[in-house]
Motif scaffolding. Structure first.
Motif, PDB file in Angstrom:
ATOM      1  N   ARG A 175       5.898   7.077 -11.615  1.00  0.00           N
ATOM      2  CA  ARG A 175       6.674   8.396 -11.586  1.00  0.00           C
ATOM      3  C   ARG A 175       7.479   8.426 -10.369  1.00  0.00           C
ATOM      4  NH1 ARG A 175       2.957  13.096 -13.230  1.00  0.00           N
ATOM      5  NH2 ARG A 175       1.196  11.952 -12.150  1.00  0.00           N
ATOM      6  N   HIS A 176       6.864   7.845  -9.219  1.00  0.00           N
ATOM      7  CA  HIS A 176       7.570   8.088  -7.832  1.00  0.00           C
ATOM      8  C   HIS A 176       8.463   6.836  -7.514  1.00  0.00           C
ATOM      9  CE1 HIS A 176       4.123   5.977  -6.827  1.00  0.00           C
ATOM     10  NE2 HIS A 176       4.409   5.618  -5.731  1.00  0.00           N
ATOM     11  N   VAL A 177       8.712   6.001  -8.426  1.00  0.00           N
ATOM     12  CA  VAL A 177       9.272   4.646  -8.103  1.00  0.00           C
ATOM     13  C   VAL A 177      10.528   4.634  -9.260  1.00  0.00           C
ATOM     14  CG1 VAL A 177       9.413   2.243  -8.123  1.00  0.00           C
ATOM     15  CG2 VAL A 177       7.323   3.587  -7.137  1.00  0.00           C
ATOM     16  N   GLU A 178      11.812   4.133  -8.753  1.00  0.00           N
ATOM     17  CA  GLU A 178      12.759   4.107  -9.411  1.00  0.00           C
ATOM     18  C   GLU A 178      13.608   2.543  -9.412  1.00  0.00           C
ATOM     19  OE1 GLU A 178      15.813   7.223  -9.395  1.00  0.00           O
ATOM     20  OE2 GLU A 178      14.709   8.518 -10.643  1.00  0.00           O
ATOM     21  N   ILE A 179      13.847   1.845 -10.328  1.00  0.00           N
ATOM     22  CA  ILE A 179      14.169   0.449 -10.029  1.00  0.00           C
ATOM     23  C   ILE A 179      15.734   0.424 -10.760  1.00  0.00           C
ATOM     24  CG2 ILE A 179      14.156  -2.156 -10.430  1.00  0.00           C
ATOM     25  CD1 ILE A 179      11.258  -1.624 -10.250  1.00  0.00           C
ATOM     26  N   GLN A 180      16.727   0.000 -10.413  1.00  0.00           N
ATOM     27  CA  GLN A 180      17.977  -0.178 -10.720  1.00  0.00           C
ATOM     28  C   GLN A 180      18.491  -1.619 -10.866  1.00  0.00           C
ATOM     29  OE1 GLN A 180      19.330   3.703  -8.726  1.00  0.00           O
ATOM     30  NE2 GLN A 180      20.955   3.174 -10.385  1.00  0.00           N
ATOM     31  N   VAL A 181      19.193  -2.006 -11.691  1.00  0.00           N
ATOM     32  CA  VAL A 181      19.708  -3.171 -11.610  1.00  0.00           C
ATOM     33  C   VAL A 181      21.419  -3.217 -11.396  1.00  0.00           C
ATOM     34  CG1 VAL A 181      20.204  -5.363 -13.001  1.00  0.00           C
ATOM     35  CG2 VAL A 181      18.082  -4.101 -13.008  1.00  0.00           C
ATOM     36  N   MET A 182      21.990  -4.033 -10.658  1.00  0.00           N
ATOM     37  CA  MET A 182      23.386  -4.147 -10.251  1.00  0.00           C
ATOM     38  C   MET A 182      23.933  -5.150 -11.036  1.00  0.00           C
ATOM     39  SD  MET A 182      26.105  -3.169  -8.696  1.00  0.00           S
ATOM     40  CE  MET A 182      25.773  -2.320  -7.116  1.00  0.00           C
TER      41      MET A 182
ATOM     42  N   SER B 189       0.883  -1.193  -0.080  1.00  0.00           N
ATOM     43  CA  SER B 189       0.033  -0.005  -0.020  1.00  0.00           C
ATOM     44  C   SER B 189       0.945   1.135  -0.112  1.00  0.00           C
ATOM     45  CB  SER B 189      -0.939   0.008   1.247  1.00  0.00           C
ATOM     46  OG  SER B 189      -0.306   0.109   2.373  1.00  0.00           O
ATOM     47  N   VAL B 190       2.232   1.051   0.379  1.00  0.00           N
ATOM     48  CA  VAL B 190       2.889   2.117   0.477  1.00  0.00           C
ATOM     49  C   VAL B 190       3.133   3.029  -0.969  1.00  0.00           C
ATOM     50  CG1 VAL B 190       5.130   1.114  -0.260  1.00  0.00           C
ATOM     51  CG2 VAL B 190       5.405   2.965   1.090  1.00  0.00           C
ATOM     52  N   PHE B 191       2.728   2.211  -2.186  1.00  0.00           N
ATOM     53  CA  PHE B 191       2.897   2.794  -3.455  1.00  0.00           C
ATOM     54  C   PHE B 191       1.724   3.593  -3.609  1.00  0.00           C
ATOM     55  CE2 PHE B 191       5.473  -1.206  -4.073  1.00  0.00           C
ATOM     56  CZ  PHE B 191       6.500  -0.833  -4.518  1.00  0.00           C
ATOM     57  N   GLU B 192       0.757   3.512  -3.160  1.00  0.00           N
ATOM     58  CA  GLU B 192      -0.561   3.967  -3.400  1.00  0.00           C
ATOM     59  C   GLU B 192      -0.964   5.308  -2.643  1.00  0.00           C
ATOM     60  OE1 GLU B 192      -3.224   0.827  -2.892  1.00  0.00           O
ATOM     61  OE2 GLU B 192      -2.324  -0.275  -4.700  1.00  0.00           O
ATOM     62  N   ARG B 193      -0.386   5.669  -1.480  1.00  0.00           N
ATOM     63  CA  ARG B 193      -0.833   6.530  -0.512  1.00  0.00           C
ATOM     64  C   ARG B 193      -0.296   7.982  -0.891  1.00  0.00           C
ATOM     65  NH1 ARG B 193       3.584   8.379   2.684  1.00  0.00           N
ATOM     66  NH2 ARG B 193       5.225   7.074   2.762  1.00  0.00           N
ATOM     67  N   VAL B 194      -0.910   8.790  -0.734  1.00  0.00           N
ATOM     68  CA  VAL B 194      -0.866  10.259  -1.016  1.00  0.00           C
ATOM     69  C   VAL B 194      -0.559  11.104   0.281  1.00  0.00           C
ATOM     70  CG1 VAL B 194      -1.896  12.437  -2.040  1.00  0.00           C
ATOM     71  CG2 VAL B 194      -2.301   9.960  -2.789  1.00  0.00           C
ATOM     72  N   PRO B 195       0.612  11.979   0.457  1.00  0.00           N
ATOM     73  CA  PRO B 195       1.464  12.270  -0.797  1.00  0.00           C
ATOM     74  C   PRO B 195       2.506  11.101  -1.237  1.00  0.00           C
ATOM     75  CG  PRO B 195       2.030  13.424   1.076  1.00  0.00           C
ATOM     76  CD  PRO B 195       1.123  12.793   1.642  1.00  0.00           C
ATOM     77  N   ARG B 196       2.820  10.958  -2.419  1.00  0.00           N
ATOM     78  CA  ARG B 196       3.593   9.999  -2.888  1.00  0.00           C
ATOM     79  C   ARG B 196       4.938   9.937  -2.228  1.00  0.00           C
ATOM     80  NH1 ARG B 196      -0.649   7.012  -4.443  1.00  0.00           N
ATOM     81  NH2 ARG B 196      -1.330   7.415  -6.717  1.00  0.00           N
ATOM     82  N   PRO B 197       5.556   8.956  -1.688  1.00  0.00           N
ATOM     83  CA  PRO B 197       6.836   8.918  -1.184  1.00  0.00           C
ATOM     84  C   PRO B 197       7.927   8.588  -2.482  1.00  0.00           C
ATOM     85  CG  PRO B 197       5.861   6.776  -0.752  1.00  0.00           C
ATOM     86  CD  PRO B 197       4.827   7.704  -1.258  1.00  0.00           C
ATOM     87  N   LEU B 198       8.843   9.234  -2.392  1.00  0.00           N
ATOM     88  CA  LEU B 198      10.001   8.675  -3.368  1.00  0.00           C
ATOM     89  C   LEU B 198      10.601   7.208  -3.078  1.00  0.00           C
ATOM     90  CD1 LEU B 198      11.945   9.036  -5.933  1.00  0.00           C
ATOM     91  CD2 LEU B 198      13.514   9.905  -4.150  1.00  0.00           C
ATOM     92  N   ILE B 199      10.422   6.413  -3.808  1.00  0.00           N
ATOM     93  CA  ILE B 199      10.999   4.805  -3.535  1.00  0.00           C
ATOM     94  C   ILE B 199      11.959   4.571  -4.639  1.00  0.00           C
ATOM     95  CG2 ILE B 199       9.879   2.387  -3.177  1.00  0.00           C
ATOM     96  CD1 ILE B 199       7.096   3.695  -2.781  1.00  0.00           C
ATOM     97  N   THR B 200      12.997   3.833  -4.145  1.00  0.00           N
ATOM     98  CA  THR B 200      14.067   3.424  -5.062  1.00  0.00           C
ATOM     99  C   THR B 200      14.599   2.106  -4.561  1.00  0.00           C
ATOM    100  OG1 THR B 200      15.957   4.293  -3.622  1.00  0.00           O
ATOM    101  CG2 THR B 200      14.767   5.867  -5.440  1.00  0.00           C
ATOM    102  N   PHE B 201      14.887   1.284  -5.697  1.00  0.00           N
ATOM    103  CA  PHE B 201      15.285  -0.122  -5.370  1.00  0.00           C
ATOM    104  C   PHE B 201      16.495  -0.457  -6.108  1.00  0.00           C
ATOM    105  CE2 PHE B 201      10.866  -0.064  -4.959  1.00  0.00           C
ATOM    106  CZ  PHE B 201      10.560  -0.976  -3.802  1.00  0.00           C
ATOM    107  N   VAL B 202      17.526  -1.153  -5.750  1.00  0.00           N
ATOM    108  CA  VAL B 202      18.592  -1.934  -6.566  1.00  0.00           C
ATOM    109  C   VAL B 202      18.363  -3.259  -6.433  1.00  0.00           C
ATOM    110  CG1 VAL B 202      20.994  -1.979  -6.718  1.00  0.00           C
ATOM    111  CG2 VAL B 202      20.078   0.330  -6.356  1.00  0.00           C
TER     112      VAL B 202
END
Length: 269
Positions: A188-195, A145-158
């Motif tokens: 738009r508020h999520v970034e996924i990176q690959v190592m 549910s963290v992806f859906e709440r407002v205001p949107r948090p910035l969420i990043t993953f590696v």
């Protein structure tokens, strides 16, 4: 249950259910038959040993004429359904304005599909029961549910490259998981990176980690390894986790290149 707080909630619900059942002059078997459950299930719920599903409480409320008093306990029961460590982490995630995570062995919990999570918990040793697996999967999915709440948090993953290739649950489950990663990465508020596995310099060799920046300005770290689950609050240690995560992100592929990388892995499966 794994903690006293959840046990207390379930026992309180059980006492209320028993009181309403006896006031209605029904046996456990009669109540179970009326709402589509066995006598053993009703008995276990009344003793606080089983976690009733929402439909159980709704059915009991209607059959026993409780006027919403039994059904009103659904929220408390739902929270008690999840392990304490998950409840605590979910509360912190809900308070975060920024959340970052590096996952080294499998797809991060917030990114997992139900099927992928099911496969992960099914392979645990010592083995979980089917009820325990269902409980853990439900808890993991609730955190999304963290992806859906407002205001949107910035969420990043590696994500470590190997996590995209390891066929946990089989090839079809992996394909669905990779497709889900692509869907989430387009938010738009999520970034996924690959190592990539070929990186010679890697700041994440000590294992997976998570960073949570809260509304009040405080930053916390979180790590899991084998039998330990640790929240990091001491400022010096938090600084180390922040430094490592920053370096991990810098060493990983940029988000757009990572998106192409995931698409290519999907094409190979």
């Amino acid at each position: 249950m794994e903690d006293e707080e959840a046990t207390a909630v379930l026992k309180a619900v059980g006492r209320q259910l028993k009181a309403w059942r006896e006031a209605a002059g029904m046996t456990q078997a009669e109540l179970g038959a009326a709402i589509g459950y066995g006598e053993e299930m009703v008995s276990s719920v009344e003793r606080g040993r089983r976690v009733p599903k929402p439909e159980f409480l709704e059915g009991a409320d209607e059959v026993l004429g409780a006027g919403g008093k039994i059904a009103a306990m659904k929220k408390d029961v739902e929270e008690a359904r999840y392990p304490k460590k998950v409840r605590d982490l979910a509360k912190l995630e809900a308070e975060s304005v920024e959340l970052g995570a590096y996952a080294s062995h499998h797809i991060h919990g917030l990114l997992q599909t139900p099927e992928y999570a099911q496969a992960l918990y099914a392979m645990r040793r010592p083995s979980y029961t089917e009820e325990e697996i269902e409980r853990h999967v439900g808890a993991r999915m609730a955190r999304k549910s963290v992806f859906e709440r407002v205001p949107r948090p910035l969420i990043t993953f590696v994500q470590e490259e190997v996590t995209l290739r390891r066929p946990i649950g089989g090839r079809m489950v992996l394909r669905q998981q990779l497709e889900h990663l692509l869907d989430v990465s387009r938010l738009r508020h999520v970034e996924i990176q690959v190592m990539p596995t070929g990186r010679e310099d890697h700041a994440g060799m000590a294992g997976s980690l998570q960073l949570l920046k809260l509304r009040d300005g405080k930053t916390l770290g979180h790590t899991e390894a084998q039998l330990s689950n640790r929240l990091i609050s001491e400022s010096r240690e938090v600084q180390i986790v922040e430094m490592r995560y920053g370096m991990i992100r810098a060493q990983a592929l940029p988000p757009q290149e990572s998106l192409v990388f995931i698409e290519n892995v999907l094409g190979e499966t």
